[in-house]
Motif scaffolding. Sequence first.
Motif, PDB file in Angstrom:
ATOM      1  N   VAL A  78      -5.479  -3.215  -4.679  1.00 23.21           N
ATOM      2  CA  VAL A  78      -4.670  -3.270  -3.379  1.00 23.21           C
ATOM      3  C   VAL A  78      -5.550  -3.004  -2.363  1.00 23.21           C
ATOM      4  O   VAL A  78      -5.746  -3.920  -1.457  1.00 23.21           O
ATOM      5  CB  VAL A  78      -3.746  -2.337  -3.262  1.00 23.21           C
ATOM      6  CG1 VAL A  78      -3.008  -2.075  -2.199  1.00 23.21           C
ATOM      7  CG2 VAL A  78      -2.630  -2.499  -4.346  1.00 23.21           C
ATOM      8  N   SER A  79      -6.667  -2.302  -2.312  1.00 23.66           N
ATOM      9  CA  SER A  79      -7.665  -1.923  -1.273  1.00 23.66           C
ATOM     10  C   SER A  79      -8.500  -3.144  -1.088  1.00 23.66           C
ATOM     11  O   SER A  79      -8.605  -3.389   0.011  1.00 23.66           O
ATOM     12  CB  SER A  79      -8.517  -0.734  -1.539  1.00 23.66           C
ATOM     13  OG  SER A  79      -9.355  -0.785  -2.690  1.00 23.66           O
ATOM     14  N   CYS A 121      -5.754   3.664   0.095  1.00 29.82           N
ATOM     15  CA  CYS A 121      -5.759   3.690  -1.290  1.00 29.82           C
ATOM     16  C   CYS A 121      -6.926   3.911  -2.276  1.00 29.82           C
ATOM     17  O   CYS A 121      -6.830   4.877  -3.355  1.00 29.82           O
ATOM     18  CB  CYS A 121      -5.542   2.179  -1.738  1.00 29.82           C
ATOM     19  SG  CYS A 121      -3.932   1.377  -1.233  1.00 29.82           S
ATOM     20  N   LEU A 139      -5.150   0.516  -7.450  1.00 30.15           N
ATOM     21  CA  LEU A 139      -5.390   0.994  -6.290  1.00 30.15           C
ATOM     22  C   LEU A 139      -6.305   0.180  -5.795  1.00 30.15           C
ATOM     23  O   LEU A 139      -6.521  -0.013  -4.532  1.00 30.15           O
ATOM     24  CB  LEU A 139      -5.224   2.540  -6.299  1.00 30.15           C
ATOM     25  CG  LEU A 139      -3.925   3.591  -6.344  1.00 30.15           C
ATOM     26  CD1 LEU A 139      -4.167   4.718  -6.296  1.00 30.15           C
ATOM     27  CD2 LEU A 139      -2.927   3.026  -5.249  1.00 30.15           C
ATOM     28  N   ILE A 174      -2.402   5.751   4.978  1.00 26.85           N
ATOM     29  CA  ILE A 174      -1.494   4.724   4.523  1.00 26.85           C
ATOM     30  C   ILE A 174      -0.261   4.776   5.756  1.00 26.85           C
ATOM     31  O   ILE A 174      -0.146   3.671   6.163  1.00 26.85           O
ATOM     32  CB  ILE A 174      -0.911   4.639   3.393  1.00 26.85           C
ATOM     33  CG1 ILE A 174      -2.247   4.342   2.344  1.00 26.85           C
ATOM     34  CG2 ILE A 174       0.146   3.701   2.873  1.00 26.85           C
ATOM     35  CD1 ILE A 174      -2.158   4.570   0.761  1.00 26.85           C
ATOM     36  N   MET A 205       0.864  -1.148   0.130  1.00 29.51           N
ATOM     37  CA  MET A 205       0.033   0.141   0.087  1.00 29.51           C
ATOM     38  C   MET A 205       0.641   1.238   0.035  1.00 29.51           C
ATOM     39  O   MET A 205       0.620   2.498  -0.592  1.00 29.51           O
ATOM     40  CB  MET A 205      -0.920   0.126   1.255  1.00 29.51           C
ATOM     41  CG  MET A 205      -2.164  -1.041   1.294  1.00 29.51           C
ATOM     42  SD  MET A 205      -2.660  -1.297   2.670  1.00 29.51           S
ATOM     43  CE  MET A 205      -3.784  -2.603   2.372  1.00 29.51           C
ATOM     44  N   GLY A 224      -5.324   1.447   5.483  1.00 29.16           N
ATOM     45  CA  GLY A 224      -4.413   1.161   4.337  1.00 29.16           C
ATOM     46  C   GLY A 224      -5.411   1.319   3.098  1.00 29.16           C
ATOM     47  O   GLY A 224      -5.060   1.678   2.201  1.00 29.16           O
ATOM     48  N   ALA A 225      -6.322   0.317   3.315  1.00 23.65           N
ATOM     49  CA  ALA A 225      -7.298  -0.022   2.096  1.00 23.65           C
ATOM     50  C   ALA A 225      -8.084   1.334   1.950  1.00 23.65           C
ATOM     51  O   ALA A 225      -8.187   1.887   0.598  1.00 23.65           O
ATOM     52  CB  ALA A 225      -8.154  -1.126   2.210  1.00 23.65           C
ATOM     53  N   GLY A 235      -6.348  -5.564   1.017  1.00 22.15           N
ATOM     54  CA  GLY A 235      -6.475  -5.257   2.393  1.00 22.15           C
ATOM     55  C   GLY A 235      -7.629  -5.438   2.999  1.00 22.15           C
ATOM     56  O   GLY A 235      -7.568  -5.937   4.217  1.00 22.15           O
TER      57      GLY A 235
END
Length: 407
Positions: free
Chosen positions: A177-178, A97, A174, A115, A33, A93-94, A181
């Motif tokens: 990635v989220s 993003c 992104l 993040i 992240m 963090g998610a 997470g």
Amino acid sequence: MQPSGTPSAFKTVGGLSLALGLMTTVQGLATLMMLAVATLAPVVATALDVGPEVVGFQISLIYISAAFVSALAGTLVSRFGGCTISQVAMVLGALGCIVIASGSLLLMAFGSVLIGISYGLTNPAASQILNRLTPSHRRGLVFSIKQTGVPLGGVLAGLALPGIAILFGWQGALYAVSGVGFLMAAFLLPLRSNWDRNRDRGVRVSANLLSGPVLVWRSTLLRALALMGFCFSAIQLSLMSFLVTLLVKDALWSIVAAGVAASVVQGFGAAARIFWGALADKLGKGIQILVMIGLITIVSSLAILTLSPEWPKSLVMIVMTVFGAAAIGWNGVFIAEVVKAAPHGNEGAATGGALTFTFAGVVLGPALYASVHNFFPSYASTFSALAIFPVLGVIVLVFTLRKSASN
């Protein structure tokens, strides 16, 4: 009495292998992240009509946020439990993003702060969980394996995100990635009641915001380790930030070759974390191993003073991989020694407090490198100035060892 990995301790928390695997994964995802925008910088910069160098401010903002939250992370871990805080880290963090994917520079700054908070929470939470499970004679190896999540997260970012961005755009990368997470946070949910049952509900978060740094500074050994972490992290991030540029500008390598070399150095750094951790456990001398790592870092930073296009590529790779094995490989032993020196029940607070200093070094190192570079003839020779950081780190550790031996 600290838990030493007895069978009852393993049953209580649910198994060292499971905890180590999940905490390493959490660390890797937090790093993924953190590096997402940096990895996609050329594409993101074009889409937003800004220079790619702006990503440097984004990375600094992440680490500054991580440094601040590390100061209070130990208190949060004591109050809510390591598993819960790991879940919070993944969710924040998610969300970060998703906010960054908005494309608004102001919102991207806010997402970067989220993040950074996520990244600053992961180590203290993992320290509390793993310390309760790990035999004292395996602490260095376990924490070193967990810390491989950092370089491995960087490798994952480089391998996965560009391809996803080609297919679905940088914002789609992104979002992907989220999503991972959020899935990780959900995966930890069934473990929370067991792993967090020793949390202290009486801890007042508002009254203990600086408990971690204060705890560290009051202990001679913890203070020395924290100052060492500040020094070692400064040159570590400088190496990671400027290695590709160094090879392109000083050795006249192609950007592709330099990128491959940087991946190899990162890989050796990850492997070295395990090696140094195992060696520290075998010898039972973690502080001495950190001194050795510091000395190798000093020699390596000075060895590249004369790096030029005439150097054989094999020699460049040997020197840089040794440099990376030392400058990138120290973190696991460092955290294991912090946990070892922490008062019982305060492992998370000590880890968070020590990492406040480490993140400060991360912020300072690359910025200082960029500031003094114009006073030196090359990128490689600039490391001669930054060699002062591992020199100071080694001096602090040696002084502390001698003081302990005389008492």
